[in-house]
Design a protein around this motif. Structure first.
Motif: not given
Length: 704
Positions: A268-278
């Motif tokens: 959905e958003n940029i913040d979730t991109c980094y959470r998904a990466l983790g």
């Protein structure tokens, strides 16, 4: 079959009724203009503009682009001119149509020049309106889809041009879906057998991979659910042309390339991109140095995504891209998304790709100003188009995007042409570094400039950006012109003074007579041609003072002075390698200017009898810089002798430019060293230092 009614229905989903009517009006106008014209496939010609407009409708382009698509071949293939289109449909549509149209049928020296001129014209039109290139790309896309009816030779020519220019432009503008189609269709037309075999191999492998892909996909989905991350996981397949390029470029087998599994996660958003990466890095171990954050630092074409490579079970490499829905849309549509979001009133957040494209076009214009021919312009654009990027920082923390392999000189020209022209050294991460060193992402670059410096011709051996290459060539060309004018003027003044004439005292009638006799348009052009050796100063004095060539009673006023080794029009003969302190003579070589020889050189003996071919020249008392000289050293053959020689020479603060070793017999070798020295005294010191070595039998300066 596609009709104007089915297209109108499609357009009504995003355009106003009045705008749809404008597109229909352009269609009927084009239909009438192309009456009686057919494509090679036998279809009425109007089917092509209609299909091009349909391609543009698929990416929601504005109504003026669609009108231009309908009319894009009218100027070229019918008797209707730009002014008529402007009158009927407005200036903007006429400008786009004119930009897409090829140049009038002019006789060019070659097909390459014709293509180059057309591309140059299109690039200039792109600078005024970026829609020109989007319409042109959709025109090319339909042509690629309908290549079947063309003869093989023309097919290959169009495919080659598509792979070399249009696919890279689509990539530069962030239009990834179009780039992939250009590449795959171009590849199939250029190398049909290779494409067929590769496609068959891909189909065969696809079945074997299915189970593994599904297993990895379900593992990623379960991990994201556990972390309460909503995301769409898609298995990605490499397209044919990228597989082919990797096999060729990286010398890998098909099996090695297909051993890598690729997935895209859309959230959905940029913040979730980094959470998904983790979450992914917790699920599988990441490979070091394989993570790239294109969200924080977007690629030059506006592309944004997180890239990582992880190692799955049984050591299987997995490439993962993580991005938002908007980023995915922009990645496939690139610059075209600008018009889509513009119509939705959300332009501010979506025009990054558009701004970058505009910056690229501005760079194209700078390259165009510094190139001499359309063919050179296209070559420079090709260099600039299709490279991976590195991202480096200025001392103030600004990011500069450069192609992979770029050097500090490329960086200097990217900052400003004047910074490049006056660059003398650089510091990378606050440490001195060679100007030719390839830069890496994340480095901080500081350029050291000097007001008196100028570009070095050797830079052309390592710069890779088109802007740097074009600017250096432009400067050197101007510098060569200035130097040749100055040199020619001095040579003419000297020749005239031998006849007791003065250049500044010549009458207008005398000057006019000289220009008419020599067919030169100005004195500046005459001076330049004298300096370049195209015409001798003696021939000019003979025009002004007939019979002067028989006058043997000449004075030798004002010989030319050599002040440094770097002049573009004073070169030093490689046969005898003169250095300051040597008695020298010069002769004028056509196109090269003055070539300096030692007086004892055998190669100028033939020139001594040709009147006017040799000139007096001397070393300026202020001469400085390093000159190359050759030393012939006869040594006893023993291990380490070359290293000992190099160390001995380095101790005299002299650099070695070249070494050649010839065995004379089993016990002796002759080593020819090319060294950089400032004058005869410096050379004598180097030779004395070598002569004192135990293994050296003799040292002499190399003869012609």
């Amino acid at each position: 079959m596609l009709t104007i009614d089915s297209l109108s229905h499609r357009l009504s989903s995003y355009l106003e009724p009045a705008q749809v009517n404008c597109v229909k009006r352009a269609y009927y106008y084009a239909e009438q203009a192309h009456t009686g014209q057919f494509r090679r496939s036998g279809e009425p010609y109007i089917t092509h503009p209609l299909a091009v407009a349909n391609i543009l409708a698929s990416i929601h382009m504005d109504h003026q682009s669609l009108m231009a698509a309908m009319l894009h071949d009218v100027i070229e293939d019918t008797g209707i001119g730009k002014s008529a289109i402007s009158h009927q449909f407005g200036d903007q549509v006429a400008e786009i149509v004119d930009g897409v149209s090829k140049l009038a049928k002019i006789d060019y020296e070659s097909q390459a020049e014709k293509q180059a001129k057309n591309f140059q014209k299109m690039a200039m039109a792109m600078a005024r309106d970026l829609r020109v290139i989007v319409v042109k790309l959709s025109d090319r896309l339909h042509n690629m889809r309908t290549l079947g009816a063309l003869p093989p030779e023309k097919k290959r020519r169009i495919a080659k041009e598509t792979l070399e220019i249009y696919a890279p432009i689509a990539h530069r503008l962030g239009m990834n879906d179009w780039r992939i189609e250009f590449e795959d269709r171009g590849f199939a037309a250029m190398h049909p057998l290779r494409a067929t075999r590769l496609h068959a191999s891909l189909q065969q492998v696809r079945g074997n991979r299915k189970a593994i892909v599904e297993k990895i996909q379900s593992s990623i989905e379960m991990r994201l659910q556990r972390e309460t991350i909503e995301g769409l996981v898609i298995g990605r397949e490499k397209h044919l042309y990228s597989i082919y390029n990797k096999m060729r470029g990286k010398h890998k087998s098909f099996e090695e390339i297909m051993d890598v599994y690729a997935f895209r996660i859309i959230v959905e958003n940029i913040d979730t991109c980094y959470r998904a990466l983790g979450a992914i890095h917790n699920l599988y171990k990441p490979k070091p140095n394989e993570f790239k954050d294109y969200i924080a630092i977007p690629k030059e074409n506006g592309y944004q995504s997180l890239h990582t490579v992880v190692v799955g079970t049984q050591g299987v490499p997995i490439e993962v891209q993580i991005r938002t829905k908007e980023m995915d849309e922009l990645a496939s549509r690139g610059i075209a998304a600008h018009w889509l979001y513009k119509s939705n009133g959300d332009e501010e957040s979506k025009n990054g790709s558009y701004d970058r494209a505009n910056r690229w076009i501005k760079r194209l214009l700078e390259i165009q100003q510094h190139t001499n021919s359309s063919v050179e312009f296209v070559e420079n654009v090709k260099i600039d188009l299709f490279r991976d990027e590195v991202y480096v920082f200025t001392p103030k923390g600004e990011i500069i995007e450069l192609p992979a392999g770029a050097t500090a000189v490329d960086f200097a020209y990217a900052v400003h042409t004047q910074v490049g022209n006056s660059c003398v050294a650089c510091r990378v991460n606050d440490r001195p570094a060679p100007l030719s060193q390839a830069l890496e992402s994340g480095q901080k670059i500081k350029i050291i400039t000097s007001s008196g410096s100028q570009p070095n011709p050797n830079w052309l051996n390592f710069v890779i950006t088109a802007k740097a290459r074009a600017a250096i060539r432009h400067y050197l060309k101007n510098q060569r012109h200035t130097e040749s004018v100055e040199l020619g003027k001095r040579m003419l003044q000297r020749a005239l003074s031998n006849q007791e004439l003065q250049l500044d005292k010549l009458s207008d009638a005398q000057i006019q007579n000289v220009l008419e006799t020599t067919s030169r348009e100005s004195m500046e052009k005459l001076f330049e041609d004298i300096g370049l050796g195209q015409i001798t100063a003696m021939a000019i004095t003979n025009i002004l003072s007939p019979g002067s060539e028989n006058d043997t009673n000449r004075n030798s006023h004002a010989p030319i002075s050599i002040e440094s080794p770097d002049g573009l029009l004073i070169s030093f003969a490689r046969c005898c390698r003169p250095i300051p302190g040597d008695p020298v003579l010069a002769h004028l070589s056509t196109g090269k200017g003055v070539v300096v020889h030692r007086e004892t050189c055998k190669n100028i003996n033939d020139l001594r009898n040709k009147r006017g071919s040799l000139s007096e020249i001397n070393w300026s008392p202020k001469v400085e810089g390093e000159f190359r000289s050759e030393i012939r050293v006869e040594v006893k053959s023993e291990r380490g002798i070359i290293a000992s020689l190099a160390t001995r020479i380095a101790n005299t603060k002299t650099s070695i430019e070249g070494i050649q070793v010839d065995e004379r017999d089993a016990e002796h070798s002759v080593i020819t060293l090319t060294v950089a020295v400032t004058n005869r005294v410096h050379l004598a010191n180097v030779m004395r230092s070598i002569r004192n070595m135990r293994s050296v039998a003799s040292v002499s300066r190399a003869k012609t």
